[in-house]
Write a protein that holds these residues in place. Sequence first.
Motif, PDB file in Angstrom:
ATOM      1  N   ALA A 103       0.834  -1.210   0.000  1.00 39.75           N
ATOM      2  CA  ALA A 103       0.000   0.000   0.000  1.00 39.75           C
ATOM      3  C   ALA A 103       0.868   1.261   0.000  1.00 39.75           C
ATOM      4  CB  ALA A 103      -0.937  -0.002   1.206  1.00 39.75           C
ATOM      5  N   LEU A 104       1.902   1.270   0.818  1.00 39.02           N
ATOM      6  CA  LEU A 104       2.783   2.439   0.873  1.00 39.02           C
ATOM      7  C   LEU A 104       3.538   2.626  -0.443  1.00 39.02           C
ATOM      8  CD1 LEU A 104       4.034   2.074   4.535  1.00 39.02           C
ATOM      9  CD2 LEU A 104       2.632   3.936   3.625  1.00 39.02           C
ATOM     10  N   LEU A 105       4.002   1.536  -1.021  1.00 37.79           N
ATOM     11  CA  LEU A 105       4.704   1.635  -2.302  1.00 37.79           C
ATOM     12  C   LEU A 105       3.782   2.146  -3.408  1.00 37.79           C
ATOM     13  CD1 LEU A 105       6.993  -1.526  -2.291  1.00 37.79           C
ATOM     14  CD2 LEU A 105       7.706   0.866  -2.347  1.00 37.79           C
ATOM     15  N   ARG A 106       2.526   1.763  -3.358  1.00 38.21           N
ATOM     16  CA  ARG A 106       1.562   2.232  -4.358  1.00 38.21           C
ATOM     17  C   ARG A 106       1.470   3.749  -4.368  1.00 38.21           C
ATOM     18  NH1 ARG A 106      -4.356  -0.510  -4.663  1.00 38.21           N
ATOM     19  NH2 ARG A 106      -4.686   0.487  -6.660  1.00 38.21           N
ATOM     20  N   VAL A 107       1.586   4.340  -3.191  1.00 39.50           N
ATOM     21  CA  VAL A 107       1.470   5.797  -3.081  1.00 39.50           C
ATOM     22  C   VAL A 107       2.802   6.493  -3.353  1.00 39.50           C
ATOM     23  CG1 VAL A 107       0.788   7.721  -1.600  1.00 39.50           C
ATOM     24  CG2 VAL A 107      -0.452   5.560  -1.452  1.00 39.50           C
ATOM     25  N   VAL A 108       3.868   6.028  -2.722  1.00 36.31           N
ATOM     26  CA  VAL A 108       5.138   6.757  -2.841  1.00 36.31           C
ATOM     27  C   VAL A 108       5.801   6.614  -4.202  1.00 36.31           C
ATOM     28  CG1 VAL A 108       5.568   6.717  -0.355  1.00 36.31           C
ATOM     29  CG2 VAL A 108       6.594   4.956  -1.807  1.00 36.31           C
ATOM     30  N   THR A 109       5.385   5.656  -5.004  1.00 37.95           N
ATOM     31  CA  THR A 109       5.990   5.492  -6.332  1.00 37.95           C
ATOM     32  C   THR A 109       5.196   6.188  -7.430  1.00 37.95           C
ATOM     33  OG1 THR A 109       4.848   3.377  -6.646  1.00 37.95           O
ATOM     34  CG2 THR A 109       7.097   3.301  -5.736  1.00 37.95           C
ATOM     35  N   ASP A 110       4.099   6.852  -7.062  1.00 38.59           N
ATOM     36  CA  ASP A 110       3.274   7.525  -8.070  1.00 38.59           C
ATOM     37  C   ASP A 110       2.775   8.847  -7.499  1.00 38.59           C
ATOM     38  OD1 ASP A 110       1.367   8.369  -9.931  1.00 38.59           O
ATOM     39  OD2 ASP A 110       0.487   6.364 -10.168  1.00 38.59           O
ATOM     40  N   ARG A 111       3.530   9.914  -7.749  1.00 35.42           N
ATOM     41  CA  ARG A 111       3.220  11.235  -7.182  1.00 35.42           C
ATOM     42  C   ARG A 111       1.829  11.711  -7.585  1.00 35.42           C
ATOM     43  NH1 ARG A 111       3.066  14.699  -3.288  1.00 35.42           N
ATOM     44  NH2 ARG A 111       3.663  16.802  -3.794  1.00 35.42           N
ATOM     45  N   GLU A 112       1.431  11.510  -8.829  1.00 39.04           N
ATOM     46  CA  GLU A 112       0.107  11.960  -9.277  1.00 39.04           C
ATOM     47  C   GLU A 112      -1.005  11.213  -8.547  1.00 39.04           C
ATOM     48  OE1 GLU A 112      -0.655  14.687 -11.035  1.00 39.04           O
ATOM     49  OE2 GLU A 112       1.503  14.999 -10.856  1.00 39.04           O
ATOM     50  N   HIS A 113      -0.810   9.923  -8.347  1.00 40.45           N
ATOM     51  CA  HIS A 113      -1.795   9.132  -7.592  1.00 40.45           C
ATOM     52  C   HIS A 113      -1.876   9.638  -6.150  1.00 40.45           C
ATOM     53  CE1 HIS A 113      -4.313   5.792  -6.516  1.00 40.45           C
ATOM     54  NE2 HIS A 113      -3.417   5.286  -5.691  1.00 40.45           N
ATOM     55  N   ALA A 114      -0.721   9.939  -5.561  1.00 37.68           N
ATOM     56  CA  ALA A 114      -0.693  10.472  -4.194  1.00 37.68           C
ATOM     57  C   ALA A 114      -1.449  11.791  -4.116  1.00 37.68           C
ATOM     58  CB  ALA A 114       0.755  10.654  -3.729  1.00 37.68           C
ATOM     59  N   LYS A 115      -1.245  12.665  -5.091  1.00 34.93           N
ATOM     60  CA  LYS A 115      -1.955  13.949  -5.113  1.00 34.93           C
ATOM     61  C   LYS A 115      -3.463  13.745  -5.231  1.00 34.93           C
ATOM     62  CE  LYS A 115       1.559  16.931  -7.195  1.00 34.93           C
ATOM     63  NZ  LYS A 115       1.877  17.739  -8.382  1.00 34.93           N
ATOM     64  N   GLN A 116      -3.863  12.807  -6.079  1.00 37.61           N
ATOM     65  CA  GLN A 116      -5.293  12.536  -6.270  1.00 37.61           C
ATOM     66  C   GLN A 116      -5.916  12.006  -4.980  1.00 37.61           C
ATOM     67  OE1 GLN A 116      -6.283   9.290  -8.961  1.00 37.61           O
ATOM     68  NE2 GLN A 116      -8.043  10.449  -9.703  1.00 37.61           N
ATOM     69  N   LEU A 117      -5.249  11.060  -4.345  1.00 36.14           N
ATOM     70  CA  LEU A 117      -5.739  10.542  -3.062  1.00 36.14           C
ATOM     71  C   LEU A 117      -5.815  11.660  -2.028  1.00 36.14           C
ATOM     72  CD1 LEU A 117      -3.728   7.194  -2.800  1.00 36.14           C
ATOM     73  CD2 LEU A 117      -6.182   7.416  -3.237  1.00 36.14           C
ATOM     74  N   GLY A 118      -4.777  12.499  -1.982  1.00 36.58           N
ATOM     75  CA  GLY A 118      -4.747  13.604  -1.026  1.00 36.58           C
ATOM     76  C   GLY A 118      -5.868  14.600  -1.255  1.00 36.58           C
ATOM     77  N   ALA A 119      -6.159  14.911  -2.516  1.00 41.01           N
ATOM     78  CA  ALA A 119      -7.255  15.838  -2.831  1.00 41.01           C
ATOM     79  C   ALA A 119      -8.592  15.254  -2.392  1.00 41.01           C
ATOM     80  CB  ALA A 119      -7.274  16.161  -4.327  1.00 41.01           C
ATOM     81  N   HIS A 120      -8.796  13.960  -2.648  1.00 47.85           N
ATOM     82  CA  HIS A 120     -10.036  13.310  -2.205  1.00 47.85           C
ATOM     83  C   HIS A 120     -10.103  13.248  -0.675  1.00 47.85           C
ATOM     84  CE1 HIS A 120     -11.745  11.999  -6.026  1.00 47.85           C
ATOM     85  NE2 HIS A 120     -10.502  11.772  -6.428  1.00 47.85           N
ATOM     86  N   ALA A 121      -8.946  13.033  -0.046  1.00 43.49           N
ATOM     87  CA  ALA A 121      -8.893  12.994   1.417  1.00 43.49           C
ATOM     88  C   ALA A 121      -9.318  14.337   2.001  1.00 43.49           C
ATOM     89  CB  ALA A 121      -7.484  12.621   1.889  1.00 43.49           C
ATOM     90  N   ARG A 122      -8.805  15.412   1.422  1.00 42.75           N
ATOM     91  CA  ARG A 122      -9.155  16.756   1.903  1.00 42.75           C
ATOM     92  C   ARG A 122     -10.654  17.006   1.743  1.00 42.75           C
ATOM     93  NH1 ARG A 122      -8.052  21.456   4.781  1.00 42.75           N
ATOM     94  NH2 ARG A 122      -8.918  23.204   3.669  1.00 42.75           N
ATOM     95  N   ASP A 123     -11.201  16.708   0.558  1.00 46.42           N
ATOM     96  CA  ASP A 123     -12.636  16.899   0.330  1.00 46.42           C
ATOM     97  C   ASP A 123     -13.463  16.091   1.331  1.00 46.42           C
ATOM     98  OD1 ASP A 123     -12.101  18.581  -1.805  1.00 46.42           O
ATOM     99  OD2 ASP A 123     -12.493  17.047  -3.333  1.00 46.42           O
TER     100      ASP A 123
END
Length: 153
Positions: A103-123
């Motif tokens: 799970a951590l590798l899925r996020v840290v290896t894809d900056r755009e995916h991390a940003k998308q998850l973060g934007a949804h997290a904020r909303d």
Amino acid sequence: LLLAGEGGSRGSLESLSQQLGLGDSVTFLGHLSKPEMENEFEALWVQAVPSLWEEPFGLVAAESMMRSTAIVTTNTGGLSEQNIEGETGYQVGPADVEAWAAALLRVVTDREHAKQLGAHARDHAMNHLSFDRFYSNICDQYQHTIAAHGHAL
């Protein structure tokens, strides 16, 4: 890797970090005040919340979501209710080391995916976990109780 907080495992984690030759890759921050925490964590791509017990709410995860940071949490307690699998982050079993790594590798290896998850997290946090939402929900519960009993309590 930034590790914040104090606890009985810190010494063994520091020793393990040295044994594995991680040196400068792991930073032990110790206890942080709220402003220090916000300063250290504002640029994170992902925050892991590997609680071994069922958090009733999980303030650390909610704070992370408010900062637009993707999260990886355990799939128990309040954390499982806050974190929407695949939308705000990922949920894994408390002791499932392989699932945590994946799970951590899925996020840290894809900056755009991390940003998308973060934007949804904020909303999600703003719509469901903010103080204003909490206050509104409490007021709604009082109104419902008053209406159900036909008078003020």
